[in-house]
Design an enzyme around this catalytic site. Structure first.
Site, PDB file in Angstrom:
ATOM      1  N   ARG A  31      -1.397   3.561  -4.779  1.00 44.49           N
ATOM      2  CA  ARG A  31      -0.073   4.031  -4.378  1.00 44.49           C
ATOM      3  C   ARG A  31      -0.026   4.799  -3.063  1.00 44.49           C
ATOM      4  O   ARG A  31       1.028   5.247  -2.649  1.00 44.49           O
ATOM      5  CB  ARG A  31       0.560   4.891  -5.486  1.00 44.49           C
ATOM      6  CG  ARG A  31       0.744   4.141  -6.773  1.00 44.49           C
ATOM      7  CD  ARG A  31       1.102   5.050  -7.939  1.00 44.49           C
ATOM      8  NE  ARG A  31       2.205   5.937  -7.683  1.00 44.49           N
ATOM      9  CZ  ARG A  31       3.489   5.614  -7.821  1.00 44.49           C
ATOM     10  NH1 ARG A  31       3.816   4.403  -8.225  1.00 44.49           N
ATOM     11  NH2 ARG A  31       4.443   6.480  -7.559  1.00 44.49           N
ATOM     12  N   ASP A  32      -1.169   4.980  -2.392  1.00 46.55           N
ATOM     13  CA  ASP A  32      -1.159   5.698  -1.113  1.00 46.55           C
ATOM     14  C   ASP A  32      -2.235   5.144  -0.172  1.00 46.55           C
ATOM     15  O   ASP A  32      -2.974   5.901   0.455  1.00 46.55           O
ATOM     16  CB  ASP A  32      -1.362   7.199  -1.346  1.00 46.55           C
ATOM     17  CG  ASP A  32      -1.038   8.035  -0.112  1.00 46.55           C
ATOM     18  OD1 ASP A  32      -0.359   7.529   0.801  1.00 46.55           O
ATOM     19  OD2 ASP A  32      -1.478   9.202  -0.065  1.00 46.55           O
ATOM     20  N   VAL A  33      -2.332   3.823  -0.098  1.00 48.30           N
ATOM     21  CA  VAL A  33      -3.265   3.212   0.844  1.00 48.30           C
ATOM     22  C   VAL A  33      -2.644   3.379   2.228  1.00 48.30           C
ATOM     23  O   VAL A  33      -1.588   2.807   2.522  1.00 48.30           O
ATOM     24  CB  VAL A  33      -3.508   1.721   0.525  1.00 48.30           C
ATOM     25  CG1 VAL A  33      -4.424   1.093   1.556  1.00 48.30           C
ATOM     26  CG2 VAL A  33      -4.101   1.570  -0.878  1.00 48.30           C
ATOM     27  N   ASN A  37      -6.266   7.838   4.335  1.00 45.04           N
ATOM     28  CA  ASN A  37      -7.083   7.693   3.130  1.00 45.04           C
ATOM     29  C   ASN A  37      -8.172   6.625   3.269  1.00 45.04           C
ATOM     30  O   ASN A  37      -8.823   6.277   2.286  1.00 45.04           O
ATOM     31  CB  ASN A  37      -6.198   7.392   1.921  1.00 45.04           C
ATOM     32  CG  ASN A  37      -5.374   8.602   1.532  1.00 45.04           C
ATOM     33  OD1 ASN A  37      -5.793   9.735   1.749  1.00 45.04           O
ATOM     34  ND2 ASN A  37      -4.209   8.374   0.976  1.00 45.04           N
ATOM     35  N   LYS A  69       3.183   7.327   1.531  1.00 43.81           N
ATOM     36  CA  LYS A  69       3.609   7.643   2.894  1.00 43.81           C
ATOM     37  C   LYS A  69       4.602   6.591   3.387  1.00 43.81           C
ATOM     38  O   LYS A  69       4.332   5.394   3.333  1.00 43.81           O
ATOM     39  CB  LYS A  69       2.396   7.718   3.808  1.00 43.81           C
ATOM     40  CG  LYS A  69       1.506   8.905   3.473  1.00 43.81           C
ATOM     41  CD  LYS A  69       0.296   8.960   4.380  1.00 43.81           C
ATOM     42  CE  LYS A  69      -0.630  10.074   3.957  1.00 43.81           C
ATOM     43  NZ  LYS A  69      -1.354   9.779   2.717  1.00 43.81           N
TER      44      LYS A  69
END
Length: 194
Positions: A31-33, A37, A69
């Site tokens: 959910r936040d690639v 990260n 993001k």
């Protein structure tokens, strides 16, 4: 870009098929690639970090409604629709596009920008923009499809398409070559923290 993406796809492939102690799929979604990260070491090793907002299919908290993001979320994530592992693949494709072009894909994405505004813009052709092989552009177009059903269905499938394309065009590199690219771009490693 291909080397980094392939390594992240390996990490996602592992996470997406992870099972609990009873053998049931966890259906993890990162959910936040996003660029912050994805870490590359001075030795050319690639790591996907911060599974802090990853969600297993068994988790029902409203806290997970929209996290990530802006500009790297899949269309379905940005619209607070149900999502699956293919959302992570879309986010990684955005990162890869940006590494290849050196430019943000969704330049105008902000807190007040609607998902419809962000995703209504066509993705510029990589062939025209930076002169990559046409089949790499085709891989990226599929990875950046707005409809999850039109994207690669697994990290392994995306990785295989990239590997075949890279092999055809002599674009496969190993960690030491990536480390060399970093040294060329960033200078001596003892100056990186400065």
């Amino acid at each position: 870009a291909i080397r980094i993406c392939r390594e992240v796809l390996s990490a996602l492939a592992y996470a997406h098929v992870k099972r609990d102690f009873d053998g049931k799929p966890l259906k993890l979604i990162h959910r936040d690639v996003s660029p912050s990260n994805i870490l590359v070491s001075y030795a050319g090793e690639v790591k996907l970090t911060d599974f802090g907002i990853a969600k297993a299919a068994t988790h029902n908290s409203l806290f997970y409604k929209v996290k990530g993001k802006i500009g790297y979320m899949s269309p379905e994530q940005a619209k607070s629709e149900s999502l699956d592992h293919r959302s992570d693949l879309y986010s990684l494709a955005v990162c890869m596009y940006e590494v290849i072009t050196g430019e943000r894909l969704f330049v105008h994405a902000g807190l007040t920008t609607s998902a419809d505004e962000i995703y209504s813009q066509p993705v510029p052709s990589l062939v025209k923009k930076v002169g990559v092989p046409a089949d790499l552009d085709a891989v990226m177009r599929k990875a950046l499809a707005l409809d999850p059903d039109d994207r690669f269905q697994t990290a392994g499938e995306f990785n295989e398409a990239l590997t075949r394309c890279a092999h055809r065009h002599g674009l496969l590199i190993a960690a030491p070559e990536l480390a060399g690219e970093l040294l060329g771009a960033c200078g001596p490693t003892d100056q990186w923290r400065g």
